[in-house]
Design a protein around this motif. Sequence first.
Motif, short mmCIF file in Angstrom:
data_model
loop_
_atom_site.label_atom_id
_atom_site.label_comp_id
_atom_site.label_asym_id
_atom_site.label_seq_id
_atom_site.Cartn_x
_atom_site.Cartn_y
_atom_site.Cartn_z
N ASN A 65 0.81 -1.23 0.00
CA ASN A 65 0.00 0.00 0.00
C ASN A 65 0.84 1.27 0.00
O ASN A 65 0.50 2.25 0.66
N ARG A 68 0.84 5.60 -3.49
CA ARG A 68 0.00 6.79 -3.70
C ARG A 68 0.80 7.96 -4.28
O ARG A 68 2.00 8.07 -4.08
N ARG A 181 -9.14 6.86 -10.65
CA ARG A 181 -8.52 7.25 -9.38
C ARG A 181 -8.31 8.76 -9.41
O ARG A 181 -7.68 9.28 -10.33
N GLU A 291 -10.66 -5.15 -5.58
CA GLU A 291 -9.42 -5.02 -6.35
C GLU A 291 -8.62 -3.84 -5.80
O GLU A 291 -9.15 -2.99 -5.09
N CYS A 293 -6.06 -0.42 -6.25
CA CYS A 293 -5.90 0.68 -7.22
C CYS A 293 -4.47 0.80 -7.69
O CYS A 293 -4.17 1.57 -8.58
N HIS A 294 -3.57 0.04 -7.08
CA HIS A 294 -2.20 -0.01 -7.59
C HIS A 294 -1.58 -1.34 -7.18
O HIS A 294 -2.06 -2.01 -6.26
N SER A 302 -11.16 -1.30 -3.61
CA SER A 302 -11.81 -0.87 -4.84
C SER A 302 -12.64 -2.02 -5.44
O SER A 302 -12.64 -3.13 -4.90
N CYS A 485 -1.23 4.49 1.58
CA CYS A 485 -2.67 4.72 1.52
C CYS A 485 -3.18 5.03 2.93
O CYS A 485 -2.80 4.36 3.90
#
Length: 575
Positions: A65, A68, A181, A291, A293-294, A302, A485
């Motif tokens: 995580n 970002r 995003r 899912e 986002c990265h 997500s 995140c």
Amino acid sequence: MKILRIDTQKRTSAFEELGAYAGLGGRALTSRMVRAEVPATCHALSGDNKVVIATGTLTGTIAANSGRVSVGAKSPLTGGIKEANAGGKFSQMMAKLGIMAIVLEGKPERDATPCVIKIDASGVGFADAADLAGKGTYEACALLNAKHGEKAGIMAIGPAGENLQMAASIQFTDPENRPARAAGRGGLGAVVGSKKVKAIVLDDSGCKAEPVADKEAFKKAAKRWAEILGSHPVTSQGLPGFGTSILVNVINEAGGLPTKNFRFGRFEHAAEISGEKMVEIINARGGKAKEGCHAGCMIQCSQKYVDEKGQYITSGFEYETVWAMGANSLIKDLDDIARLDRACDDLGLDTIDMGCAIAVAMDAGIIPWGDGKAALALLEKVRTGDPLGRIIGNGTGFTAQAFGVDRAPVVKNQSLPAYDPRAVKGIGVTYATTPMGADHTAGYAVTANILKVGGSVDPLSKAGQVELSKNLQIATAAVDALGLCLFVAFAVLDTADAVQCIADMVAAKIGQPFSVDDVVAIGVNTLKDEIAFNKDAGFTVQHDQLPGFFLKEPLAPHNTTFDLTAEEMQAAKVS
Ligand code: SF4
């Protein structure tokens, strides 16, 4: 790692050493650069403003995580400093390309052709983007991926940003190349639009992330980090199971789900727009309930939301959006809300400010309460540049002014998010005092107020809220600086060695001692930069308060008002 400066007027670029900015990442870097290089009193859409896009200190590593991206500038919406934060592929690609920050400077003529900036291992290129002008981000990004390859990571603005609308977002593509995003808040898409940049395309082919200084130590700390995230019920079950919309029923039950433009704390149709309902619909239709986002996101809050025929509508369909377009506007059809979310991502608009602006337009009688189709038609007027679209696209405060509505839920002209401050007083302190304008992510006191994470503070009492908000504002600024995140905070707040573990990862990455105190110092120093900028921009204690109706109108079902004064809340700001 380098800083890449781009002169948007001359379409030239130059790499430079980090120099005085060495050691800073994410929000710490964007806020320090904006503080140092942008005149606080400048017009946010002038050539004096700069857009700083920064990757986090831990981004590009195996730390879970940590992918970002932070975008900073002077905000056209609030008039103060702003950092907006997003997921997607972009930040990890920046790290691999060896770029700590991309800085968009200067300003082309108003009628100049917008451009696309392509950055890869061979350097920086500029191309006219007349063919993309006015296009939604979904079409624009699809065309750019077709041209530059599916691997490319893209940051783009939509028609709202091109038209310099004050609620314009910046959209980033996710691992499936969907521009879902958003660095949503503060109108930073308009600043990018003022610089005539439609998109930035990254391709990190042939690049390798900067090696961590002590591989073994990093692996050990990252393993513990993954254990921490994998063992907390919120980060391992709640968010992966139901997305952030798991909060709909929770906050509704707590009486803090703002309903009908912040008139009530409960929405009678909350269950129909809840995370539980969303997952039921997704599973029945063949979407995807979970899912990331990265790459490297363990929490995976997500999802892919599809229509009755299984066709994609939207992803990154978050609680704030579901609330803003749902309870706050009395819209109870989740499909309608999903299409509003998709429209915001495509137009490049902040979903929170748009949801609140739609509710204000309903208050003004422009469209009926609860009418999702009318709300969508209103939003679509942003695409055509219709005067009504020009009003809505400038956000909640502007819309209220345009229609003479005195019920404008904004602080520093930015709309309040999805927690009524009368029922969750700690978040009210954050809304009022963060340099960001009303922003739940800046100090998420819902943790201790409602979720009983990281302790317990009575949400309806004044006691303890200022200290809670201050500590969370510091922690959040540090999390944003490291590229983590925000949702890791649930596990961090409840795990004794979590901050030590973060410090260990940073120490192993940079090859120098780094302590828990150093983590805290990042947060404190970032906030000091932001507060100093806002002071120079003209903000005073009088700007640190909620709109009057929160102080006067009791909120059902608790029948409480917000009763902390601006003066009482000053202690939430670092000094
Ligand atoms: S938890 Fe959600 S917001 Fe955070 S990185 Fe994962 S998918 Fe993105």
